[in-house]
Design a protein around this motif. Structure first.
Motif, PDB file in Angstrom:
ATOM      1  N   VAL A 183       0.830  -1.202   0.000  1.00  0.00           N
ATOM      2  CA  VAL A 183       0.000   0.000   0.000  1.00  0.00           C
ATOM      3  C   VAL A 183       0.869   1.258   0.000  1.00  0.00           C
ATOM      4  CG1 VAL A 183      -1.791   1.278   1.244  1.00  0.00           C
ATOM      5  CG2 VAL A 183      -1.857  -1.218   1.177  1.00  0.00           C
ATOM      6  N   HIS A 200      -6.702  -1.269   6.118  1.00  0.00           N
ATOM      7  CA  HIS A 200      -5.959  -2.462   5.700  1.00  0.00           C
ATOM      8  C   HIS A 200      -6.853  -3.697   5.644  1.00  0.00           C
ATOM      9  CE1 HIS A 200      -2.325  -0.050   6.036  1.00  0.00           C
ATOM     10  NE2 HIS A 200      -1.708  -1.029   5.401  1.00  0.00           N
ATOM     11  N   PHE A 244      -8.390  -3.268   2.265  1.00  0.00           N
ATOM     12  CA  PHE A 244      -7.403  -3.582   1.233  1.00  0.00           C
ATOM     13  C   PHE A 244      -7.206  -5.094   1.108  1.00  0.00           C
ATOM     14  CE2 PHE A 244      -5.221   0.664   2.425  1.00  0.00           C
ATOM     15  CZ  PHE A 244      -5.973   1.361   1.487  1.00  0.00           C
TER      16      PHE A 244
END
Length: 433
Positions: free
Chosen positions: A229, A351, A354
């Motif tokens: 990321v 996260h 993601f």
């Protein structure tokens, strides 16, 4: 995946028989405590002696994981629930919020120092949250103990990007200047309190913050966010280790009370297409009924349905064809089954989105949240705007944008990269080495 407890874990790793006493210091909301619980549970399974220092709002999670607890004398959930805090956060008045928070903190700073000093007394390694890293660094200096700061978003100075607090646009040669300015400001706000603690420990005042020391190669840090990321800049020192986001594995989730999807929600999910998840974690929702009506209007316009996670907010119950509301939810179990996620953009939630290959719409409030929203946009896996601007039109347009198949494809590709990471194993190795 946990590392094999019978084997060394990489460079300088130690075997299970060489137990180390580790103090892990979380400070803040759930997302600021859970990573330390994850690391603590993994270290304990390898035979180390672990103590977690946590605010009261994280105590149940620490105990549920079966870890030794030293409770810090504050409850962040109670602080965030105060009307003045909710109004400032919801309106995006972040400067005013931090000034108010500084005044509130004065009531418990002395007791906080006492718990930090006593709770880490036997530790041979201290891993700490950035908000207490200067105080933990003082303890480490006084006792000759290694201190590792766990960073949940990039804060060290770099030529590659500006300070996330100042700009999301690359400023080229001015990038490092923005970092220095931000670190100087933060140090001015905290150095008096840190000097008092250092005096209690028999130390002279510090000339610089621990973040600055780390950036100059004189301190340790774990980067507890995915390098897929945000990659590690080439100008950071080698003892800054990128490990990835520290999230619970299924057995640990069960221990802390977040195992899978509730039966009622499972039945609801099976009755229709993948929903949109909406959840703002610890961020306050001043008008819960208004938020739900905004969500309903946007979902109707798009022909979607939604699951709302209340987090720390009090939301009216809803169980109908269009909307299903609940409190805390297992992100790892639910998000992969959603078409998109609308969230505040805290590092932990971002996260989780993601990793689930779920397109995200980040409605950021403060701190690192705008940064992760910007990263979602840059990577093509989501969109972002401030929570203070959330209304039916923006929510509808934002969801329409992230429901594009191209965004779903980018989200799937990013999740595949994250799946190759072993954050828990890497973090355990860093502590043991």
């Amino acid at each position: 995946m946990l590392p094999d407890p019978s084997e060394p874990t990489g460079d300088g790793g130690i075997e299970r028989s060489e137990a180390v006493k580790v103090a892990l210091v979380g400070y803040g909301t759930r997302g600021d405590v859970q990573p330390f619980v994850c690391l603590g549970a993994a270290l304990a399974e390898r035979g180390h002696e672990v103590r977690v220092l946590s605010p009261r709002n994280g105590s149940a999670m620490v105990r549920g994981a079966g870890l030794d607890l030293a409770e810090l004398p504050l409850d962040v959930q109670e602080l965030f629930a105060k009307p003045e805090a909710q109004r400032m956060l919801a309106a995006g008045r972040i400067g005013a919020f931090f000034r108010w928070l500084g005044r509130e903190e004065k009531a418990y700073l002395h007791d906080l120092r006492a718990v930090l000093i006593e709770g880490t007394r036997e530790a041979e390694v201290i891993v700490c949250h950035p908000l207490v890293e200067d105080r933990c660094a003082a303890i480490g200096e006084a006792r000759g103990v290694r201190v590792i700061a766990a960073h949940f978003f990039p804060v060290l100075p770099s030529r590659a990007f500006p300070s996330p607090f100042i700009s999301r646009r690359n400023l080229g040669p001015l990038n490092r200047t923005t970092h220095r300015a931000m670190l100087r400001m933060l140090w001015r706000l905290s150095r008096e309190e840190v000097a008092e603690m250092r005096d209690e420990l028999g130390l002279p005042p510090a000339r610089r913050s621990y973040t600055t020391a780390i950036s100059q190669g004189e301190g340790d840090a774990l980067l507890a966010y995915s390098p897929a990321v945000f990659p590690v800049p080439s100008d950071w020192p080698p003892q800054v280790r990128s490990v990835g986001a520290l999230t619970p594995w299924p057995e640990l989730r069960a221990r802390i009370g977040e195992a899978g999807v509730p039966v009622e929600l499972e039945s609801w999910l099976e009755q229709g297409p993948p929903p949109v998840f909406l959840g703002f974690g610890s961020m306050p929702v001043l008008d819960p009924e208004g938020l739900l009506e905004t969500a309903r209007s946007a979902l109707r316009a798009l022909g979607m349905r939604g699951v709302v996670g209340a987090g720390w907010s009090e939301l009216p119950g809803a169980r109908d064809e269009l909307l299903f509301t609940l409190g805390q939810v297992d992100h790892q179990a639910l998000l992969p089954r959603c078409a998109a996620a609308v969230h505040h953009g805290g590092s932990g939630t971002a996260h989780a989105v993601f990793a689930a290959s779920t397109p995200g719409l980040v409605c950021s409030v403060f701190a690192d949240q705008p940064f992760w929203g910007h990263r979602a946009r840059v990577l093509g896996v989501g969109e972002t705007f401030p929570f203070a601007k959330l209304d039916e039109r923006r929510l509808t347009a934002g969801l329409d944008a992230v429901l594009d198949p191209r965004v779903a494809g980018a989200a799937k590709a990013l999740a595949a990269q994250i799946a190759q990471e072993d954050p828990i194993g890497a973090a355990v190795s860093a502590v043991e080495s």
